[in-house]
Motif scaffolding. Sequence first.
Motif, PDB file in Angstrom:
ATOM      1  N   VAL A 189       0.838  -1.205   0.000  1.00 12.77           N
ATOM      2  CA  VAL A 189       0.000   0.000   0.000  1.00 12.77           C
ATOM      3  C   VAL A 189       0.874   1.257   0.000  1.00 12.77           C
ATOM      4  CG1 VAL A 189      -1.636   1.326   1.396  1.00 12.77           C
ATOM      5  CG2 VAL A 189      -1.976  -1.114   1.067  1.00 12.77           C
ATOM      6  N   LYS A 190       1.927   1.236   0.811  1.00 14.16           N
ATOM      7  CA  LYS A 190       2.816   2.407   0.895  1.00 14.16           C
ATOM      8  C   LYS A 190       3.480   2.673  -0.456  1.00 14.16           C
ATOM      9  CE  LYS A 190       3.748   2.030   5.839  1.00 14.16           C
ATOM     10  NZ  LYS A 190       4.643   1.477   6.836  1.00 14.16           N
ATOM     11  N   ALA A 191       3.720   1.608  -1.232  1.00 15.82           N
ATOM     12  CA  ALA A 191       4.339   1.773  -2.556  1.00 15.82           C
ATOM     13  C   ALA A 191       3.429   2.590  -3.487  1.00 15.82           C
ATOM     14  CB  ALA A 191       4.645   0.406  -3.162  1.00 15.82           C
ATOM     15  N   LEU A 192       2.153   2.675  -3.143  1.00 16.87           N
ATOM     16  CA  LEU A 192       1.216   3.499  -3.948  1.00 16.87           C
ATOM     17  C   LEU A 192       1.244   4.962  -3.502  1.00 16.87           C
ATOM     18  CD1 LEU A 192      -1.971   1.202  -3.868  1.00 16.87           C
ATOM     19  CD2 LEU A 192      -0.334   1.422  -5.748  1.00 16.87           C
ATOM     20  N   GLY A 193       2.024   5.267  -2.460  1.00 19.19           N
ATOM     21  CA  GLY A 193       2.064   6.637  -1.934  1.00 19.19           C
ATOM     22  C   GLY A 193       0.972   6.893  -0.915  1.00 19.19           C
ATOM     23  N   VAL A 194       0.477   5.809  -0.314  1.00 19.48           N
ATOM     24  CA  VAL A 194      -0.620   5.932   0.668  1.00 19.48           C
ATOM     25  C   VAL A 194      -0.067   5.615   2.060  1.00 19.48           C
ATOM     26  CG1 VAL A 194      -2.804   4.850   1.385  1.00 19.48           C
ATOM     27  CG2 VAL A 194      -2.373   5.326  -1.037  1.00 19.48           C
ATOM     28  N   GLU A 195      -0.480   6.398   3.060  1.00 19.17           N
ATOM     29  CA  GLU A 195      -0.042   6.109   4.436  1.00 19.17           C
ATOM     30  C   GLU A 195      -0.780   4.875   4.945  1.00 19.17           C
ATOM     31  OE1 GLU A 195      -0.713   9.541   6.939  1.00 19.17           O
ATOM     32  OE2 GLU A 195       0.350  10.821   5.522  1.00 19.17           O
ATOM     33  N   ALA A 196      -0.050   3.939   5.523  1.00 23.48           N
ATOM     34  CA  ALA A 196      -0.674   2.748   6.120  1.00 23.48           C
ATOM     35  C   ALA A 196      -0.082   2.567   7.507  1.00 23.48           C
ATOM     36  CB  ALA A 196      -0.402   1.520   5.261  1.00 23.48           C
ATOM     37  N   GLU A 197      -0.926   2.579   8.514  1.00 18.66           N
ATOM     38  CA  GLU A 197      -0.437   2.418   9.896  1.00 18.66           C
ATOM     39  C   GLU A 197      -1.141   1.243  10.565  1.00 18.66           C
ATOM     40  OE1 GLU A 197      -0.059   7.135  10.552  1.00 18.66           O
ATOM     41  OE2 GLU A 197      -1.469   6.060   9.280  1.00 18.66           O
ATOM     42  N   LEU A 198      -0.352   0.483  11.299  1.00 19.72           N
ATOM     43  CA  LEU A 198      -0.897  -0.688  11.984  1.00 19.72           C
ATOM     44  C   LEU A 198      -1.482  -0.250  13.328  1.00 19.72           C
ATOM     45  CD1 LEU A 198      -1.194  -3.747  11.819  1.00 19.72           C
ATOM     46  CD2 LEU A 198       1.057  -3.961  12.900  1.00 19.72           C
ATOM     47  N   LEU A 199      -2.791  -0.436  13.497  1.00 23.65           N
ATOM     48  CA  LEU A 199      -3.445  -0.007  14.747  1.00 23.65           C
ATOM     49  C   LEU A 199      -3.746  -1.180  15.679  1.00 23.65           C
ATOM     50  CD1 LEU A 199      -6.043   2.713  13.675  1.00 23.65           C
ATOM     51  CD2 LEU A 199      -3.642   2.980  14.263  1.00 23.65           C
ATOM     52  N   GLY A 200      -3.573  -2.398  15.173  1.00 24.41           N
ATOM     53  CA  GLY A 200      -3.843  -3.521  16.071  1.00 24.41           C
ATOM     54  C   GLY A 200      -3.576  -4.860  15.430  1.00 24.41           C
ATOM     55  N   LEU A 201      -3.280  -5.820  16.273  1.00 22.19           N
ATOM     56  CA  LEU A 201      -3.141  -7.234  15.880  1.00 22.19           C
ATOM     57  C   LEU A 201      -3.709  -8.024  17.036  1.00 22.19           C
ATOM     58  CD1 LEU A 201       0.522  -7.549  14.565  1.00 22.19           C
ATOM     59  CD2 LEU A 201      -1.549  -7.844  13.194  1.00 22.19           C
ATOM     60  N   TRP A 202      -4.673  -8.885  16.750  1.00 19.04           N
ATOM     61  CA  TRP A 202      -5.233  -9.673  17.862  1.00 19.04           C
ATOM     62  C   TRP A 202      -5.829 -10.976  17.360  1.00 19.04           C
ATOM     63  CZ3 TRP A 202      -7.678  -5.673  15.475  1.00 19.04           C
ATOM     64  CH2 TRP A 202      -9.018  -5.803  15.125  1.00 19.04           C
TER      65      TRP A 202
END
Length: 288
Positions: free
Chosen positions: A275-288
Amino acid sequence: MHGTPFTVAFLGPLGTYSHQAAYDRFGNTVGYYECKTITEVFNAIASKAVQAGVIPQENSIYGTVIETYDALRKQNVGFIRGEIVLKVQHCLLVRGGVKPEEIQCIKSHEQALGQCRGFLTKNFPNASLEKMASTAAAAEAILTSPKCAAICSKLCATLFNGLEILYEGIQDQNSNFTRFHVLTATQDVELPPPAYPAPSQTHGLVRLTARRDVTPRAPPINQILAALDLTVSRLDRRPQLDSPFPFCDVYFAELEKGDSSASWHSAVEDAMKRVKALGVEAELLGLW
Ligand SMILES: O=C(O)C(=O)Cc1ccccc1
């Protein structure tokens, strides 16, 4: 020497559904910290006043808890570590002796008012509806407002002396569930183990922000989701508040692990790189 006891923040006062959800997950092994609003729960986690918090996220009748997703737009908002699903049966409570025909106003959390809309329209078409910070805050408030009723849990009739139940199970569908998130400040905070067998990690939440001010040809959401190339089980959207362009959104994609035996964490990290390679910010908010 004793360490700081593990403390869990929740939307209070005692008697809210958040309180019940927190207790279901953590029982009497932890200390509890009552907050007046959902935003305050987020703040208590971010400021490290507590080690974890329980936040209502969605309801099976009324949908997304907006205040929660609005808070999830902020930087360093905490990390989702688990979920709790609670069956919700709403009651209408009044001060002892108050008759239905005397009720002029009905107080509750906006989620509870929304979940009981049909009941309220049919039975109390002329009552004013008053949004409160929580269901138990509404129960507490009617102690001093005799012409008002509160929508809250049955438990509030026991916790608040002088209240009685007028109706039970008043939500618009008998089957009613709310999902809560367990949040910690960062991914590495150690959580007390649940009393039930801990499920293996199968979920993730990623915040996706296509910034038209930074990347004018920001890709549309379908291209972003295609680049993720993982199962998206839920998608939420809120306005991007700091964008100079109107109608730009932040997306929250909830991801669900498929059959692959690869590490779930690295599968999500790889998807975010695409996703970041498209120039879009991607942030991980959780893993469960
Ligand atoms: O106000 C409460 O009791 C909460 O915990 C928020 C909420 C309200 C209605 C249903 C589920 C959660």
